[in-house]
Motif scaffolding. Structure first.
Motif, PDB file in Angstrom:
ATOM      1  N   LYS A  54       2.799  -4.457 -11.801  1.00  0.00           N
ATOM      2  CA  LYS A  54       1.699  -4.455 -10.830  1.00  0.00           C
ATOM      3  C   LYS A  54       1.709  -3.169 -10.013  1.00  0.00           C
ATOM      4  CE  LYS A  54      -0.766  -7.067  -7.325  1.00  0.00           C
ATOM      5  NZ  LYS A  54      -1.555  -5.895  -7.032  1.00  0.00           N
ATOM      6  N   MET A  55       2.887  -2.676  -9.643  1.00  0.00           N
ATOM      7  CA  MET A  55       2.986  -1.432  -8.899  1.00  0.00           C
ATOM      8  C   MET A  55       2.404  -0.266  -9.701  1.00  0.00           C
ATOM      9  SD  MET A  55       6.843  -2.171  -7.587  1.00  0.00           S
ATOM     10  CE  MET A  55       7.098  -1.002  -6.277  1.00  0.00           C
ATOM     11  N   PHE A  57       0.184  -0.554 -12.239  1.00  0.00           N
ATOM     12  CA  PHE A  57      -1.257  -0.763 -12.383  1.00  0.00           C
ATOM     13  C   PHE A  57      -1.984  -0.372 -11.099  1.00  0.00           C
ATOM     14  CE2 PHE A  57       0.020  -4.370 -15.453  1.00  0.00           C
ATOM     15  CZ  PHE A  57       0.203  -3.460 -16.477  1.00  0.00           C
ATOM     16  N   ASP A  58      -1.403  -0.702  -9.944  1.00  0.00           N
ATOM     17  CA  ASP A  58      -2.018  -0.317  -8.669  1.00  0.00           C
ATOM     18  C   ASP A  58      -2.097   1.198  -8.543  1.00  0.00           C
ATOM     19  OD1 ASP A  58      -2.304  -2.986  -8.006  1.00  0.00           O
ATOM     20  OD2 ASP A  58      -0.654  -3.013  -6.549  1.00  0.00           O
ATOM     21  N   GLU A  59      -1.015   1.879  -8.902  1.00  0.00           N
ATOM     22  CA  GLU A  59      -0.998   3.339  -8.818  1.00  0.00           C
ATOM     23  C   GLU A  59      -2.034   3.963  -9.743  1.00  0.00           C
ATOM     24  OE1 GLU A  59       2.081   6.981  -9.695  1.00  0.00           O
ATOM     25  OE2 GLU A  59       2.890   5.159  -8.775  1.00  0.00           O
ATOM     26  N   ARG A  61      -4.771   2.528 -10.513  1.00  0.00           N
ATOM     27  CA  ARG A  61      -6.051   1.912 -10.118  1.00  0.00           C
ATOM     28  C   ARG A  61      -6.644   1.062 -11.251  1.00  0.00           C
ATOM     29  NH1 ARG A  61      -6.151   6.923  -7.443  1.00  0.00           N
ATOM     30  NH2 ARG A  61      -6.338   6.710  -5.188  1.00  0.00           N
ATOM     31  N   PRO A  63      -7.337  -2.773 -12.441  1.00  0.00           N
ATOM     32  CA  PRO A  63      -7.346  -4.158 -11.967  1.00  0.00           C
ATOM     33  C   PRO A  63      -6.327  -4.971 -12.765  1.00  0.00           C
ATOM     34  CG  PRO A  63      -9.435  -3.593 -13.064  1.00  0.00           C
ATOM     35  CD  PRO A  63      -8.587  -2.366 -13.056  1.00  0.00           C
ATOM     36  N   ALA A  64      -5.510  -5.736 -12.056  1.00  0.00           N
ATOM     37  CA  ALA A  64      -4.435  -6.464 -12.718  1.00  0.00           C
ATOM     38  C   ALA A  64      -4.528  -7.959 -12.456  1.00  0.00           C
ATOM     39  CB  ALA A  64      -3.086  -5.936 -12.237  1.00  0.00           C
ATOM     40  N   ALA A 117      -2.733  -5.024 -18.198  1.00  0.00           N
ATOM     41  CA  ALA A 117      -3.034  -5.347 -16.795  1.00  0.00           C
ATOM     42  C   ALA A 117      -3.967  -6.547 -16.693  1.00  0.00           C
ATOM     43  CB  ALA A 117      -3.648  -4.138 -16.091  1.00  0.00           C
TER      44      ALA A 117
END
Length: 188
Positions: A54-55, A57-59, A61, A63-64, A117
């Motif tokens: 998740k970290m 995927f967030d970096e 951008r 959607p996870a 993701a």
């Protein structure tokens, strides 16, 4: 080229007990490439203690799904530590997938990360930061000096059992009881 040279691409490389390097101690590496120019692989036994998917995927951008926080990120090796690699089974149709065997590939494209993701990626996969690499003749020399032993790839070991049990399982698969191994290198 040496007529006795043989590629270990698609095989497991298991660290012998005497290999004290913390990057590889009791590790299993899936060799994704091995040719006279060198070798490359992904360590499948080291979970990153501070990073989850998740970290990442967030970096990026991306959607996870809610489950992305539970996807571990492996430390694939000490080379290219800022690069992502995905070792995976079917489907094998992602952009830039490098085929390892007919059932296994290595990818590092955005499309596979987007699919993972969103929960639509390959069923069997490992996301890794970094990889392991060897220059020309280096891996062969390390095998001769009893640093590594190779064996067949197993999807069960690579993807299904707990990471901390993979080394022992890979050794047992080739008929070696890890408890009986010496940590002293040498030849009879």
């Amino acid at each position: 080229m040496d007529q006795t040279w043989q590629s270990l691409k698609g095989q497991f490389l298991m660290a012998m007990p005497g290999l004290a390097d913390p990057n590889f101690y009791q590790s299993v590496t899936c060799l994704s490439e091995h040719n006279p120019k060198g070798a490359m692989g992904i360590v499948v036994t080291r979970i990153h203690p501070e990073v989850n998917a998740k970290m990442i995927f967030d970096e990026l951008r991306l959607p996870a799904s809610a489950g992305a926080i539970k996807i571990p990120v492996h430390i694939g090796g000490p080379v290219h530590m800022n690069e992502l690699f995905v070792l995976h089974g079917a489907p094998l149709v992602w952009e830039g997938s490098m085929m390892i065997t007919e059932d296994l590939a290595l990818s590092n494209s955005r499309d596979i990360l987007e699919a993972i993701a969103s929960g639509h990626g390959p069923e069997a996969f490992i996301i890794a930061l970094g990889c392991a690499g060897w220059g020309p003749g280096q891996l062969e020399s390390e095998i001769r000096s009893n640093t590594w032993i190779n064996g067949p790839y197993s999807e069960e070991i690579a993807f299904r059992i707990e990471a901390e049990r993979r080394w022992e399982a890979a050794m047992q698969m080739i008929g070696i009881d890890p408890a009986l191994l010496s940590d002293t290198a040498g030849h009879a």
